[in-house]
Every structure is written in structure tokens, then in C-alpha cells.
Design an enzyme around this catalytic site. Structure first.
Site, PDB file in Angstrom:
ATOM      1  N   LYS A 195      43.571  38.199  55.745  1.00  0.00           N
ATOM      2  CA  LYS A 195      44.056  36.882  55.361  1.00  0.00           C
ATOM      3  C   LYS A 195      43.430  35.856  56.296  1.00  0.00           C
ATOM      4  O   LYS A 195      43.625  35.903  57.508  1.00  0.00           O
ATOM      5  CB  LYS A 195      45.584  36.838  55.475  1.00  0.00           C
ATOM      6  CG  LYS A 195      46.166  35.478  55.155  1.00  0.00           C
ATOM      7  CD  LYS A 195      47.678  35.534  55.086  1.00  0.00           C
ATOM      8  CE  LYS A 195      48.263  34.154  54.865  1.00  0.00           C
ATOM      9  NZ  LYS A 195      49.720  34.199  54.769  1.00  0.00           N
ATOM     10  N   LYS A 248      42.496  37.497  50.931  1.00  0.00           N
ATOM     11  CA  LYS A 248      43.056  36.201  50.579  1.00  0.00           C
ATOM     12  C   LYS A 248      42.411  35.117  51.402  1.00  0.00           C
ATOM     13  O   LYS A 248      42.317  35.289  52.616  1.00  0.00           O
ATOM     14  CB  LYS A 248      44.559  36.273  50.873  1.00  0.00           C
ATOM     15  CG  LYS A 248      45.310  35.009  50.630  1.00  0.00           C
ATOM     16  CD  LYS A 248      46.737  35.216  51.042  1.00  0.00           C
ATOM     17  CE  LYS A 248      47.437  33.884  50.938  1.00  0.00           C
ATOM     18  NZ  LYS A 248      48.725  33.913  51.522  1.00  0.00           N
TER      19      LYS A 248
HETATM   20  C1  PBG Z   1      52.963  33.049  53.892  1.00  0.00           C
HETATM   21  C2  PBG Z   1      52.003  32.878  52.803  1.00  0.00           C
HETATM   22  C3  PBG Z   1      51.109  31.820  52.533  1.00  0.00           C
HETATM   23  C4  PBG Z   1      50.511  32.106  51.309  1.00  0.00           C
HETATM   24  C5  PBG Z   1      51.025  33.330  50.879  1.00  0.00           C
HETATM   25  N1  PBG Z   1      51.918  33.803  51.826  1.00  0.00           N
HETATM   26  C6  PBG Z   1      50.864  30.555  53.239  1.00  0.00           C
HETATM   27  C7  PBG Z   1      50.256  30.504  54.562  1.00  0.00           C
HETATM   28  O1  PBG Z   1      49.834  31.503  55.140  1.00  0.00           O
HETATM   29  O2  PBG Z   1      50.241  29.399  55.088  1.00  0.00           O
HETATM   30  C8  PBG Z   1      49.524  31.239  50.592  1.00  0.00           C
HETATM   31  C9  PBG Z   1      49.445  31.447  49.124  1.00  0.00           C
HETATM   32  C10 PBG Z   1      48.738  30.387  48.381  1.00  0.00           C
HETATM   33  O3  PBG Z   1      48.103  29.472  48.931  1.00  0.00           O
HETATM   34  O4  PBG Z   1      48.803  30.449  47.147  1.00  0.00           O
HETATM   35  N2  PBG Z   1      52.460  33.174  55.159  1.00  0.00           N
END
Ligand code: PBG
Length: 328
Positions: A195, A248
Site C-alpha cells: 500500500k 493499492k
Molecule cells: C484505511 C484505508 C484507506 C483506503 C483504504 N483503507 C485510506 C488511507 O490509507 O488513507 C483508501 C481507499 C481509497 O482511496 O479508495 N487506511
């Protein structure tokens, strides 16, 4: 053999010929719809930067899940906007927590739906960071204990899959151990292994009310510049017992996804995130692109790069098009 013996256009002549040699297919079975649960009842509050996405009270969320199931969507990914936030995000491991309630409501409304629970703290903490703070730094090891608590609570409320997105080191192992000890040895872990600290999450933070109160997430999420480190992150999670890995965001990171596909045999997921969806919607609203076609091409490209599952806000749109026989 080369031209004129080889002519690539021979199999491109008709739709039937093209379909016959198509290498990648999109199916509604590959799609996961993210949903946002909030308190109250009868609520469907639009998220302004993501047309078609809402914060739903638990009753409306369950109805939405039923509608999505009827359209062909077989899995949802749940996020919660809690009524109260505190320093540790403790409402996230309460049996009465917002996602726990949503899980039970979906189970009774659409028992066949696969329920994936996102595990993180940014929606639940009053500072908006993904764990417990020590000064202005997120304390990795203290957060692990809470992640384990949250995961066990979500599994107990009916989550079919536990999906940690916090990016603490060692979380998959800690969560696996806690799930096993609590009698959830059969509950799989879908790790957001790779991520990135991405600006593409902007609209999500409006949807989930989870923007950090200070600083950013670069001290725990990955540097977008790093591909080799992505492989190490993935390998560590496999080692700790992850059952599925996620990359992601999706489109800007297809090289990472393809790299993971080559190196690992686990099922892979990709999160087509809020910013990717918002860009499609905004450009389509101006008449600059065709939403259906660009959206379907995007999802197909994510599949081609190696994703088995795609988390996307367009899941219902795509499922509907597929049910209508979309073959482009
Ligand atoms: C929680 C999380 C996030 C997303 C999914 N789980 C936000 C972040 O890390 O700030 C983002 C999902 C999206 O942008 O559609 N940590």
C-alpha cells in the site's frame, strides 16, 4: 514468420473471432464493492467527490448490499464511520461498533454475500492516524495489539475475510495468531501488503472522514518510488501467513501487480481507489471520456496485470454491464 505470412489482423476481423482469442476476461466474480457504514437510520449521504458513493446507515447499507448482489456483485469491503472517535480507535473493536453492526445486518439481509472487513484505525482515531500515537509517531508494536483485537471482533461479528490496511510491520502475524487463538483459524487474511502513500486516496478520506489531523502517512505507507521494496513487503506478509495479497492503488501501480503475479502464487487483489474512480467520473461528467468504456477498460487492464480480485467503487456499474452482455 513475419509479414506478409503473419497477419495479426486475421483474428481481429469480427467480434466472435476477437472473443475467441481473448486472453483476459472480466467477470462480476472478480469484483468487490467498498461500502461505508455510518450511524443513524434511513441515511444515504452522498460523497461529493465520488458520484454514486454514499455513507449509508446500517439499514440502508444492508439494502444496498442486497441490490448489489442482485446485480451480480458477490463481495463487499466494509469501512465504518463511528459515532465517536478517541485516541486509540477503541470503538473499532466493540461488538457494538459500526462495522460489527453492518456485518450482522448484511448477514441477515444477504447471507450469500462475502463480507470483507477493512482493518485499520484512521476512521476511528480522533487524530486520523492508522494506530496509537507516541508523540507524533504511530507506535507500531502498540498498534499490533489493537489490530488483533479489532480483527477478532470483526470475525466474531461475521466477517468472512479480514483485510488489514494499516501498514504496521508484523501485523499479519499478530492478527493470524489472535484469530487462531480466538477460534477463527478458518478466517482468511487479505493483506494490503503493498500500500503506497498515495494522493489518490483523497476522495476516500472525505467518504470515511479519516484525513490525518497532522502530517501524513509516509512514515508507514510505502514510498511510490519503490518496486523492490514492494516485493519484500509482499514476501514478509506471505511469511507471516497472509492468504491473499493486495496492491493499492491499482492503475498507477500495474508494474507492481505484474511483479507480484510473477513471484507469488497466492490470489492477488488490486484496489482501484477513490481517486481513480473520481477521475473517471469527473472526466465523464465533462463529456471528455465515455465512463462505461474507460471504466471497463481500466478494470480489464487491472485483471490483465494479474489481479484476481478488484476492489472498485464501479463494481455495480461493471456488474450491470457484464450482465447485459458487455463484450468490448
Ligand atoms: C484505511 C484505508 C484507506 C483506503 C483504504 N483503507 C485510506 C488511507 O490509507 O488513507 C483508501 C481507499 C481509497 O482511496 O479508495 N487506511
Amino acid at each position: 514468420m513475419s509479414f506478409p505470412d503473419t497477419r495479426f489482423r486475421r483474428f481481429r476481423k469480427t467480434p466472435a473471432l476477437r472473443r475467441m482469442v481473448r486472453e483476459t476476461r472480466l467477470s462480476a466474480d472478480n469484483l468487490v464493492l467498498p461500502l461505508f457504514a455510518c450511524g443513524g437510520s434511513g441515511i444515504a449521504k452522498p460523497v461529493s467527490s465520488m458520484p454514486g458513493v454514499f455513507q449509508h446507515s446500517v439499514d440502508r447499507l444492508a439494502e444496498t448490499a442486497r441490490e448489489a448482489y442482485a446485480e451480480g456483485v458477490r463481495a463487499v469491503l466494509l469501512f465504518g464511520i463511528p459515532e465517536t472517535k478517541d485516541a486509540t480507535g477503541s470503538s473499532s473493536w466493540s461488538q457494538d461498533g459500526i462495522v460489527q453492526r453492518a456485518l450482522r445486518a448484511i448477514t441477515s439481509e444477504v447471507p450469500e454475500m462475502v463480507k470483507i472487513a477493512d482493518v485499520c484505525f484512521c476512521e476511528y482515531t480522533d487524530h486520523g492516524h492508522c494506530g496509537v500515537l507516541d508523540g507524533e509517531v504511530v507506535d507500531n508494536d502498540a498498534t499490533l495489539e489493537n489490530l488483533a483485537r479489532q480483527s477478532v471482533s470483526l470475525a466474531a461479528a461475521g466477517a468472512d475475510v479480514i483485510a488489514p490496511s494499516d501498514m504496521m510491520d508484523g501485523r499479519v502475524g499478530a492478527i493470524r495468531k489472535a484469530l487462531d487463538a480466538a477460534g477463527f483459524a478458518d478466517t482468511p487474511i487479505l493483506s494490503y501488503a503493498v500500500k503506497f502513500a498515495s494522493a489518490f486516496y483523497g476522495p476516500f478520506r472525505e467518504a470515511a472522514e479519516s484525513a490525518p489531523a497532522f502530517g501524513d502517512r509516509r512514515s508507514y505507507q510505502m514510498d511510490p518510488a519503490n518496486a523492490r521494496e514492494a516485493m519484500r513487503e509482499a514476501a514478509a506478509d506471505v511469511e507471516e501467513g497472509a492468504d491473499m495479497l493486495m496492491v493499492k492503488p491499482a492503475l498507477p501501480y500495474l508494474d507492481i501487480l505484474a511483479g507480484l503475479r510473477q513471484r507469488f502464487d497466492l490470489p492477488l487483489a488490486a484496489y482501484h481507489v477513490s481517486g481513480e474512480y473520481a477521475m473517471l467520473k469527473a472526466a465523464a461528467e465533462r463529456g471528455w471520456i465515455n465512463y462505461d468504456r474507460v471504466m471497463m477498460e481500466s478494470l480489464l487492464a487491472i485483471r490483465r496485470a494479474g489481479a484476481d480480485l478488484i476492489m472498485t467503487y464501479a463494481a455495480r456499474d461493471a456488474a450491470r454491464l457484464l450482465a447485459e452482455g458487455w463484450t468490448e
